[in-house]
Design an enzyme around this catalytic site. Structure first.
Site, PDB file in Angstrom:
ATOM      1  NE  ARG A  95      -3.388   2.399   2.770  1.00  0.00           N
ATOM      2  CZ  ARG A  95      -4.234   2.563   3.780  1.00  0.00           C
ATOM      3  NH1 ARG A  95      -4.424   1.593   4.650  1.00  0.00           N
ATOM      4  NH2 ARG A  95      -4.905   3.687   3.913  1.00  0.00           N
ATOM      5  CB  CYS A 171     -18.016  -0.439   1.606  1.00  0.00           C
ATOM      6  SG  CYS A 171     -16.920   0.961   1.843  1.00  0.00           S
ATOM      7  CG  HIS A 201     -14.412   3.481  -1.543  1.00  0.00           C
ATOM      8  ND1 HIS A 201     -13.120   3.129  -1.295  1.00  0.00           N
ATOM      9  CD2 HIS A 201     -15.101   3.066  -0.442  1.00  0.00           C
ATOM     10  CE1 HIS A 201     -13.025   2.523  -0.111  1.00  0.00           C
ATOM     11  NE2 HIS A 201     -14.223   2.473   0.424  1.00  0.00           N
ATOM     12  CE1 TYR A 256     -11.546   5.918  -0.360  1.00  0.00           C
ATOM     13  CE2 TYR A 256     -13.355   5.872   1.189  1.00  0.00           C
ATOM     14  CZ  TYR A 256     -12.077   5.499   0.830  1.00  0.00           C
ATOM     15  OH  TYR A 256     -11.330   4.715   1.676  1.00  0.00           O
TER      16      TYR A 256
END
Ligand code: G6P
Length: 442
Positions: A95, A171, A201, A256
């Protein structure tokens, strides 16, 4: 069904105490007798630490749930009823690269739907499809509940490229928005209902209700006051929205959306953060180390509140709520990622969408939305194109397809930059991308 068996892949994750807490809380109506926490050898130390905490939590709560820790995924999957997935291929080091390489090119990495998300998908989808194959063999009737990011693309791949039908993506963004709004209005979260529609998102709140009364307009006014919106996640800086923009949009963006509608400001924030405290991956690496130190404490037998500093906080509530509703055939409404099947016009029928669904024992039944409002239709479709092309690249390992995915991502400025990014990221992640590097000539 009696004596439910849940298997969690990536069981050594720092989020596991949330899941265990959620299952303990619901034990009366959701009697999980076996929880199998599965990890890979590199995650064994974490698995043992978090597994020991899980066992203490269950013992303290006095519920007869047996916790099993294993590195043998296939053995664990045998006769499972629910499988949850919460793993990160390449761990947080991968990441860190997803976030920092794009920054060198003046691009936001975004580990779920930017260039970082593309690479996370390329690393994760082949592994997820192997899990699906194992499930087909050992527990073909089980439900797969995926929270592994990028959850939208991973769910898309499972729905279109695996033999499994019982797949749901999940989510914490919708539950986070609901809780943020409840906090803003100082009411209990269950009094708030939101009509969610979009993609993972990339989800919008089309209408917001308090005790059944539509308060969307009023809420948008409150959204406008103040420098902070009050609705964000721990991992996304809460830059306030331009009031007239949200007023004109007439629906609620999710946290997001800042990456797309506030690209320059978020990029500045991330550049600055990278110089001072590090990218989010580096911040999370420290947070995780602290959390695992806490988890080691033999006197700790509850989920520590420090876990709420993670962006994924409360995901377990969403997960346990979903498993509970499937198991008990509740017929309640929950936002999940599922096959569109015509619920949102303009998105392919076989694609994953994030939308309110009625949850039954046969899974989520999407509530028809029709067309999304015109101002957001284009972006949602653009992201869906990015997701579909990414899935194709992940499955085929085709370079040109990956380059198309990178270039059509709205955060990437040009084909040239896309190629530079793709080449550097392919090299950096080579060890986790066998489909691109281990081609056999036939
Ligand atoms: C959000 C997202 C999750 C994501 C998390 C990252 O809440 O919805 O999908 O995993 O943030 O949080 P982190 O603490 O790892 O930055």
């Amino acid at each position: 069904m009696s004596g439910i068996k849940v298997v969690t892949i990536g069981g050594g994750s720092s989020y596991t105490p949330e899941l265990v807490e959620g299952l303990i809380k619901r034990y009366g109506e959701l009697p999980v007798q076996e929880l199998w926490l599965v990890d890979i050898p590199e995650g064994e130390e974490k698995l043992n630490i978090v597994g020991a905490l899980a066992k203490r939590m269950v013992e303290k709560a006095g519920v007869p749930m047996k916790i099993h820790l294993t590195l043998d995924r296939r053995q664990a999957l045998r006769d499972a009823d629910f499988v949850t997935t919460q793993f990160r291929v390449g761990l947080l080091d991968a990441r860190a690269k997803d976030e920092s390489i794009p920054l060198k090119y003046g691009v936001i990495g975004q580990e779920t739907n930017g260039p970082g998300g593309l690479f996370k998908a390329l690393r994760t989808i082949p592994v997820m499809l192997e899990i699906a194959t194992d499930m087909e063999e050992f527990c073909p009737d089980a439900w797969l509940i995926n929270f592994t990011n990028p959850a939208g693309m991973v769910t898309e791949a499972l729905l279109r490229c695996s033999p499994l039908e019982k797949v749901v993506g999940l989510c914490n963004v919708p539950i986070g928005m609901q809780m943020g709004i409840a906090k803003m209005l100082q009411v209990e979260a269950d009094r708030i209902h939101i009509d969610f529609a979009g993609l993972n998102h990339m989800v919008f709140g089309l209408n917001v209700y308090l005790d059944g009364e539509n308060i969307t307009e009023k809420l948008i006014q409150q959204f406008l006051s103040g420098e902070k919106s009050g609705v964000t996640m721990e991992n996304i800086v809460d830059l306030g929205w331009e009031p007239a923009f949200i007023e004109g949009l007439k629906i609620l963006p999710c946290p997001y959306h800042r990456y797309y509608y506030q690209t320059d400001r978020i990029l500045d924030e991330e550049m600055e953060a990278a110089k001072t405290k590090g990218t989010r991956a580096q911040v999370v690496q420290k947070l995780e180390a602290d959390l695992f130190e806490l988890y080691k404490d033999p006197d700790l037998a509850v989920k520590p509140p420090q876990l709420e500093k993670r962006g994924g906080a409360y995901y377990s509530d969403a997960a346990c709520r979903l498993i509970h509703s499937i198991y008990n055939d509740k017929g309640d409404i929950q936002p999940v990622n599922t096959k569109n099947n015509g619920a949102i016009q303009g998105i392919p029928a076989d694609s994953a969408v994030e939308v309110n669904c009625v949850i039954t024992k046969d899974g989520p039944k999407p509530i028809t939305v029709g067309e999304l409002p015109v101002p957001v239709q284009g972006l949602v479709q653009q992201i869906k194109s990015f997701e579909r092309v990414t899935v194709e690249a992940a499955v085929t390992g085709d370079y040109n397809t990956a380059l198309v995915a990178m270039t059509i991502n709205p955060l990437v400025p040009s084909d040239k930059v896309a190629k530079q990014l793709l080449d550097e990221m392919l090299e950096a992640h080579q060890a986790y991308l066998p489909q691109f590097f281990e081609k056999v000539d036939v």
